[in-house]
Design a protein around this motif. Sequence first.
Motif, PDB file in Angstrom:
ATOM      1  N   TRP A 585     104.259  67.687 115.162  1.00 41.13           N
ATOM      2  CA  TRP A 585     103.212  68.820 114.455  1.00 41.13           C
ATOM      3  C   TRP A 585     101.794  67.972 114.228  1.00 41.13           C
ATOM      4  CZ3 TRP A 585     105.470  73.029 115.356  1.00 41.13           C
ATOM      5  CH2 TRP A 585     106.963  73.303 115.544  1.00 41.13           C
ATOM      6  N   GLY A 586     101.889  66.875 114.091  1.00 42.82           N
ATOM      7  CA  GLY A 586     100.638  66.239 113.746  1.00 42.82           C
ATOM      8  C   GLY A 586      99.459  66.253 114.852  1.00 42.82           C
ATOM      9  N   ASN A 587      99.762  66.037 116.113  1.00 43.78           N
ATOM     10  CA  ASN A 587      99.355  66.188 117.155  1.00 43.78           C
ATOM     11  C   ASN A 587      99.014  67.506 117.650  1.00 43.78           C
ATOM     12  OD1 ASN A 587      97.461  65.178 119.192  1.00 43.78           O
ATOM     13  ND2 ASN A 587      99.251  64.804 120.691  1.00 43.78           N
ATOM     14  N   ALA A 588      99.843  68.491 117.336  1.00 43.61           N
ATOM     15  CA  ALA A 588      99.701  70.063 117.413  1.00 43.61           C
ATOM     16  C   ALA A 588      98.615  70.618 116.577  1.00 43.61           C
ATOM     17  CB  ALA A 588     100.933  70.380 117.241  1.00 43.61           C
ATOM     18  N   ALA A 589      98.729  70.214 115.029  1.00 44.01           N
ATOM     19  CA  ALA A 589      97.260  70.540 114.437  1.00 44.01           C
ATOM     20  C   ALA A 589      96.200  69.982 114.959  1.00 44.01           C
ATOM     21  CB  ALA A 589      97.936  70.133 113.101  1.00 44.01           C
ATOM     22  N   PHE A 590      96.195  68.843 115.429  1.00 46.84           N
ATOM     23  CA  PHE A 590      94.742  68.060 115.605  1.00 46.84           C
ATOM     24  C   PHE A 590      94.410  69.145 116.945  1.00 46.84           C
ATOM     25  CE2 PHE A 590      92.283  64.957 118.222  1.00 46.84           C
ATOM     26  CZ  PHE A 590      91.444  64.977 117.422  1.00 46.84           C
ATOM     27  N   ALA A 591      95.283  69.423 118.150  1.00 44.63           N
ATOM     28  CA  ALA A 591      94.983  70.105 119.138  1.00 44.63           C
ATOM     29  C   ALA A 591      94.553  71.510 118.722  1.00 44.63           C
ATOM     30  CB  ALA A 591      96.151  70.018 120.226  1.00 44.63           C
ATOM     31  N   THR A 592      95.056  72.150 117.877  1.00 44.75           N
ATOM     32  CA  THR A 592      94.611  73.467 117.308  1.00 44.75           C
ATOM     33  C   THR A 592      93.282  73.399 116.935  1.00 44.75           C
ATOM     34  OG1 THR A 592      96.937  74.061 116.837  1.00 44.75           O
ATOM     35  CG2 THR A 592      95.073  75.138 115.920  1.00 44.75           C
ATOM     36  N   PHE A 593      92.874  72.379 115.867  1.00 48.73           N
ATOM     37  CA  PHE A 593      91.603  72.255 115.243  1.00 48.73           C
ATOM     38  C   PHE A 593      90.517  72.078 116.686  1.00 48.73           C
ATOM     39  CE2 PHE A 593      88.490  69.348 113.447  1.00 48.73           C
ATOM     40  CZ  PHE A 593      88.308  69.898 112.307  1.00 48.73           C
ATOM     41  N   ASN A 594      90.950  71.264 117.381  1.00 41.98           N
ATOM     42  CA  ASN A 594      90.120  71.178 118.546  1.00 41.98           C
ATOM     43  C   ASN A 594      89.712  72.173 119.405  1.00 41.98           C
ATOM     44  OD1 ASN A 594      89.402  68.376 118.247  1.00 41.98           O
ATOM     45  ND2 ASN A 594      91.218  67.643 119.209  1.00 41.98           N
ATOM     46  N   ALA A 595      90.702  73.095 119.536  1.00 41.96           N
ATOM     47  CA  ALA A 595      90.808  74.173 120.552  1.00 41.96           C
ATOM     48  C   ALA A 595      89.875  75.257 119.731  1.00 41.96           C
ATOM     49  CB  ALA A 595      92.124  74.857 120.706  1.00 41.96           C
ATOM     50  N   ILE A 596      89.881  75.433 118.651  1.00 39.61           N
ATOM     51  CA  ILE A 596      89.318  76.485 117.826  1.00 39.61           C
ATOM     52  C   ILE A 596      87.887  76.059 117.544  1.00 39.61           C
ATOM     53  CG2 ILE A 596      89.028  77.636 115.567  1.00 39.61           C
ATOM     54  CD1 ILE A 596      92.060  77.346 115.071  1.00 39.61           C
ATOM     55  N   LEU A 597      87.596  74.909 117.050  1.00 34.42           N
ATOM     56  CA  LEU A 597      86.125  74.598 116.931  1.00 34.42           C
ATOM     57  C   LEU A 597      85.340  74.558 118.134  1.00 34.42           C
ATOM     58  CD1 LEU A 597      86.278  71.731 114.188  1.00 34.42           C
ATOM     59  CD2 LEU A 597      85.903  74.423 113.955  1.00 34.42           C
ATOM     60  N   ALA A 598      86.185  74.073 119.336  1.00 36.68           N
ATOM     61  CA  ALA A 598      85.359  74.009 120.663  1.00 36.68           C
ATOM     62  C   ALA A 598      85.150  75.418 121.143  1.00 36.68           C
ATOM     63  CB  ALA A 598      86.199  73.267 121.559  1.00 36.68           C
ATOM     64  N   ALA A 599      86.047  76.430 120.813  1.00 38.21           N
ATOM     65  CA  ALA A 599      86.029  77.782 121.281  1.00 38.21           C
ATOM     66  C   ALA A 599      84.809  78.419 120.764  1.00 38.21           C
ATOM     67  CB  ALA A 599      87.329  78.420 121.343  1.00 38.21           C
ATOM     68  N   VAL A 600      84.631  78.132 119.408  1.00 43.90           N
ATOM     69  CA  VAL A 600      83.757  78.721 118.546  1.00 43.90           C
ATOM     70  C   VAL A 600      82.252  78.266 118.843  1.00 43.90           C
ATOM     71  CG1 VAL A 600      82.785  79.005 116.161  1.00 43.90           C
ATOM     72  CG2 VAL A 600      85.150  79.409 116.619  1.00 43.90           C
ATOM     73  N   ALA A 601      82.265  77.099 119.398  1.00 44.50           N
ATOM     74  CA  ALA A 601      81.132  76.234 119.588  1.00 44.50           C
ATOM     75  C   ALA A 601      80.573  76.803 120.692  1.00 44.50           C
ATOM     76  CB  ALA A 601      81.393  74.880 119.609  1.00 44.50           C
ATOM     77  N   ILE A 602      81.438  76.881 121.753  1.00 42.89           N
ATOM     78  CA  ILE A 602      81.310  77.775 123.310  1.00 42.89           C
ATOM     79  C   ILE A 602      80.246  79.075 123.017  1.00 42.89           C
ATOM     80  CG2 ILE A 602      82.024  78.848 125.291  1.00 42.89           C
ATOM     81  CD1 ILE A 602      84.174  76.398 125.543  1.00 42.89           C
ATOM     82  N   ARG A 603      81.093  79.817 122.192  1.00 42.39           N
ATOM     83  CA  ARG A 603      80.675  81.234 121.972  1.00 42.39           C
ATOM     84  C   ARG A 603      79.243  81.224 121.214  1.00 42.39           C
ATOM     85  NH1 ARG A 603      80.691  84.863 117.931  1.00 42.39           N
ATOM     86  NH2 ARG A 603      80.651  87.222 118.428  1.00 42.39           N
ATOM     87  N   SER A 604      79.196  80.303 120.258  1.00 40.06           N
ATOM     88  CA  SER A 604      78.001  80.282 119.300  1.00 40.06           C
ATOM     89  C   SER A 604      76.673  79.354 120.085  1.00 40.06           C
ATOM     90  CB  SER A 604      78.379  79.644 117.857  1.00 40.06           C
ATOM     91  OG  SER A 604      79.431  80.265 117.540  1.00 40.06           O
ATOM     92  N   TYR A 605      76.976  78.256 120.847  1.00 41.73           N
ATOM     93  CA  TYR A 605      76.059  77.708 121.277  1.00 41.73           C
ATOM     94  C   TYR A 605      75.613  77.931 122.837  1.00 41.73           C
ATOM     95  CZ  TYR A 605      77.480  75.286 116.949  1.00 41.73           C
ATOM     96  OH  TYR A 605      77.829  75.013 115.651  1.00 41.73           O
ATOM     97  N   ILE A 606      76.729  78.099 123.396  1.00 45.27           N
ATOM     98  CA  ILE A 606      76.369  78.457 124.832  1.00 45.27           C
ATOM     99  C   ILE A 606      76.339  79.953 125.292  1.00 45.27           C
ATOM    100  CG2 ILE A 606      77.284  78.028 127.276  1.00 45.27           C
ATOM    101  CD1 ILE A 606      78.569  75.356 126.193  1.00 45.27           C
ATOM    102  N   GLY A 607      77.234  80.539 124.688  1.00 47.76           N
ATOM    103  CA  GLY A 607      77.078  82.049 124.903  1.00 47.76           C
ATOM    104  C   GLY A 607      78.113  82.350 126.256  1.00 47.76           C
ATOM    105  N   LEU A 608      78.862  83.416 126.107  1.00 48.01           N
ATOM    106  CA  LEU A 608      80.011  83.844 127.126  1.00 48.01           C
ATOM    107  C   LEU A 608      79.143  84.227 128.431  1.00 48.01           C
ATOM    108  CD1 LEU A 608      82.810  85.480 125.030  1.00 48.01           C
ATOM    109  CD2 LEU A 608      82.637  82.994 125.807  1.00 48.01           C
TER     110      LEU A 608
END
Length: 675
Positions: A585-608
Amino acid sequence: MYLMARQGALYRFRDHKRVPRGELDRHFAQYNDGITVLVPSYAEEVQVVRATLWSAALQEFPHLKVVLLLDDPPTPSDPLAAERLEATRALSAEISQALSVPSARVNAALATFRARTSGAGPVPSVELDAVITEYNFAATWLETMAEAETVSDHVDEFFVDLVLMGLARELRLVLLALGAAKAQETGPDHTRVEQLYLRLTWIFNVKTEYFERKAFASLSHEANKAMNLNAYISLMGGRWRREVTDGSVVLRRRAAEDAGDATDLVAPDTAYLLTLDADSLLLRDYCLRLVYFLESAGNERVAVAQTPYSSFRGAPTRIERIAGASTDIQHILHQGMTYYGATFWVGANAVIRKPALEDIVEVETVGGFEVRTYIQDRTVIEDTESSVDLGTHGWTLSNYPERLSYSATPPDFGSLVVQRRRWANGGLLILPKLWTQVRRRRQLREPVLFRELLLRVNYMSSIAWASFGLLFLLAYPYDSRLLSPLVLVAALPYFLAMGSDLRDCGHRFSDIFRIYGFNLVLLPVNLAGVLKSLQQAFTGDKIPFVRTPKVKDRTAAPALYVLVPYLIVAFSLFTLWRDVMIGNWGNAAFATFNAILAAVAIRSYIGLGNSVVDLGLGVVNWLYVKPRVRTAPVPVVVAKTTEEVDWQALLYHGDRRLNRDLRGGTDRRRRVNKR
């Protein structure tokens, strides 16, 4: 390292005392040295360069000269590029002409005042009225210029509000003081009034010109900012005669006793240089305060004084705002590095002692011409390498603890890729020079503190180990035995301190998460820069200098740098699924954190939508093959008449056939004769 630098910055901000305006006026009242502002420019938008030149020209400094160093090809074939180049060339004359009227007026006012009055003591009321009239004229002139400016973005708004109107408000403040003195039937003495007149002459008296090194065959044409600066610096202090040789122009130094003529290129020497990027703006007293600092007791061996640039407020894009937030944080950290003696030159702006550059100059002969290199161009982060060179020769550097300079941040992901890839490239190559400096200082019995060494190494190489470390954290399938909760607790002071600093800089505390996502999408960019450094270390080939695009239209990003952030999201989701299945669960939480922030960054900074376009362009460029260029047949040698021979080329170049194989040349001559 962040917390250490931050602590040093807090000490500096606490102890800094702003020099009163009266002390600055007194120091520069009888000042004879000058400063030359060098603005290197390549394919910049005209309005961007114009604002930069105006912010430099309106500096309150005696004997100021502003030189625009144009690095564009002198005769571009593209009509649009030619039109932009002509408009950029015209900026120097435009500024000089605009300032000619207020300059003539304030110069005449100063001369008249000196002719009318002398001595000490308070000036009569009529003289107070005269200086009030001149200050009112100067403030009105600036306000009129500000009203006529076209404001199309947040940078234009900054230029109008803080450069033009900021100076006008300072003059209005002087008017308020003089009006109060008049109402109280008193006033400043003769010396102070003369200083007030001198201040107006400092504002409006400036020499402006442009210089194109590529117009001269005797100067280096290396495609980077460092050699653009070096070319002009090497000419300073001399008078140069233009000589035409085979259609090219070379510069020959005239002897001191030779008077020369009006066509000569004259580059007067000055005690100080100010290097200023073409997308940066200075506040009104930048030069005054930094030169005063350099000339204060105890700073005789300070070679470079600067204010690490801040970002313009009110950026319209998310990526520009978050890149600006990371820039504003760096301003704080650089102040702390100065506290610990680990200052690095940050190249957007800096006031430099000319004698310090003469100490680190390297001279070589290329093609029969002397090339002088003051600022190294071996890497694309020339300011960092020059910082180490200056330290090796016993000079120090300092960051002034005020925000006096501002610079544009890339408005889109494509231009940000160019900038950050360049920043990540070169630090590892400079480390050996740092060890050389440390050994030399220890031989001279100079103290080299361990904390200074830590901060310097961290500044030059942290991008390398941080990038590889982040890659390891994303990819390695560790479990709870390797991820202790204490690691997360140990990181809390860093994130809390950064959030506090962001809030103090005018940003949000929550931007710490946006910056984390920002660094995730920049991971491939930073890795590419590090790998380029390693490539140069092994091959010795110089990495080409790529300038950050400064255009209002979007810059397309390479497909690889767009694709990898999506792969980070996909791999993080895969890691999440895998760890949930095994109960990690510790690593799962870290992976969730990375996936969410990276996805938000893609949408905000690169654009779909932009991602689809850039990936499509990447595929097209990969599939497209340029047509093969066929080698032209050997031309038939036709004898020229005496009238057709280019005698200048023959006399200058001689025989230009270098290292030709004798037999091959004979075979070619036989083929030509048979034809």
